[in-house]
Design a protein around this motif. Structure first.
Motif, PDB file in Angstrom:
ATOM      1  N   ASP A  86       1.071   4.001  -2.919  1.00 36.16           N
ATOM      2  CA  ASP A  86       0.796   5.400  -2.552  1.00 36.16           C
ATOM      3  C   ASP A  86       1.912   6.328  -3.034  1.00 36.16           C
ATOM      4  O   ASP A  86       1.648   7.437  -3.482  1.00 36.16           O
ATOM      5  CB  ASP A  86       0.610   5.513  -1.039  1.00 36.16           C
ATOM      6  CG  ASP A  86       0.047   6.854  -0.629  1.00 36.16           C
ATOM      7  OD1 ASP A  86      -0.912   7.330  -1.282  1.00 36.16           O
ATOM      8  OD2 ASP A  86       0.563   7.439   0.347  1.00 36.16           O
ATOM      9  N   HIS A 145       0.834  -1.212   0.000  1.00 35.06           N
ATOM     10  CA  HIS A 145       0.000   0.000   0.000  1.00 35.06           C
ATOM     11  C   HIS A 145       0.868   1.262   0.000  1.00 35.06           C
ATOM     12  O   HIS A 145       0.577   2.223  -0.709  1.00 35.06           O
ATOM     13  CB  HIS A 145      -0.940   0.006   1.203  1.00 35.06           C
ATOM     14  CG  HIS A 145      -1.890  -1.142   1.215  1.00 35.06           C
ATOM     15  ND1 HIS A 145      -2.946  -1.240   0.351  1.00 35.06           N
ATOM     16  CD2 HIS A 145      -1.924  -2.259   1.977  1.00 35.06           C
ATOM     17  CE1 HIS A 145      -3.606  -2.355   0.589  1.00 35.06           C
ATOM     18  NE2 HIS A 145      -2.989  -2.998   1.570  1.00 35.06           N
ATOM     19  N   ARG A 174       1.247   7.033  -6.617  1.00 34.25           N
ATOM     20  CA  ARG A 174       0.070   7.897  -6.779  1.00 34.25           C
ATOM     21  C   ARG A 174       0.399   9.355  -6.483  1.00 34.25           C
ATOM     22  O   ARG A 174      -0.249  10.259  -6.982  1.00 34.25           O
ATOM     23  CB  ARG A 174      -1.062   7.426  -5.874  1.00 34.25           C
ATOM     24  CG  ARG A 174      -1.707   6.167  -6.382  1.00 34.25           C
ATOM     25  CD  ARG A 174      -2.876   5.765  -5.533  1.00 34.25           C
ATOM     26  NE  ARG A 174      -3.479   4.554  -6.056  1.00 34.25           N
ATOM     27  CZ  ARG A 174      -4.116   3.668  -5.330  1.00 34.25           C
ATOM     28  NH1 ARG A 174      -4.270   3.866  -4.029  1.00 34.25           N
ATOM     29  NH2 ARG A 174      -4.625   2.596  -5.888  1.00 34.25           N
ATOM     30  N   LYS A 175       1.423   9.559  -5.673  1.00 29.12           N
ATOM     31  CA  LYS A 175       1.852  10.923  -5.340  1.00 29.12           C
ATOM     32  C   LYS A 175       2.873  11.456  -6.349  1.00 29.12           C
ATOM     33  O   LYS A 175       3.416  12.529  -6.164  1.00 29.12           O
ATOM     34  CB  LYS A 175       2.437  10.953  -3.934  1.00 29.12           C
ATOM     35  CG  LYS A 175       1.393  10.718  -2.870  1.00 29.12           C
ATOM     36  CD  LYS A 175       2.003  10.719  -1.491  1.00 29.12           C
ATOM     37  CE  LYS A 175       0.913  10.491  -0.454  1.00 29.12           C
ATOM     38  NZ  LYS A 175       1.441  10.453   0.907  1.00 29.12           N
TER      39      LYS A 175
END
Length: 94
Positions: free
Chosen positions: A63, A59, A66-67
């Motif tokens: 993440d 995760h 995604r950033k």
């Protein structure tokens, strides 16, 4: 994943297992981790290596991307070296 690549002798498992500290041994969990990484845009080799390493939080890695962190950079931050030799050794330890 190539299941034939994971077939090893007991001696090979012992030798390679010494190099990987915490391996995800449950195949269903490994497959879920790999599938999640593939859906997030990681390459197959990246996903397979990360999915096998229980010390990497999938995760968190997703993440990062995604950033805006590039997938290869995220893997390097997580300590994953993306060479075919390392992938073979990691999968053999499973």
């Amino acid at each position: 994943m190539d299941h034939e690549a994971t077939e090893r002798t007991a001696a090979e498992w012992y030798e390679l297992g010494a190099e990987v500290q915490h391996v995800v041994t449950d195949q269903a969990v490994r497959e879920w981790r790999c599938h999640s990484l593939l859906r997030a845009g990681f390459t197959e080799s990246q996903a397979e290596m990360v999915a096998t390493d229980a010390d990497i939080d999938v995760h968190w890695l997703i993440d990062l991307t995604r950033k805006g962190c590039p997938h290869r950079t995220a893997c390097r931050i997580a300590g994953v070296e993306l060479t075919r030799r390392d992938l073979t050794k990691t999968l053999a330890a499973v």
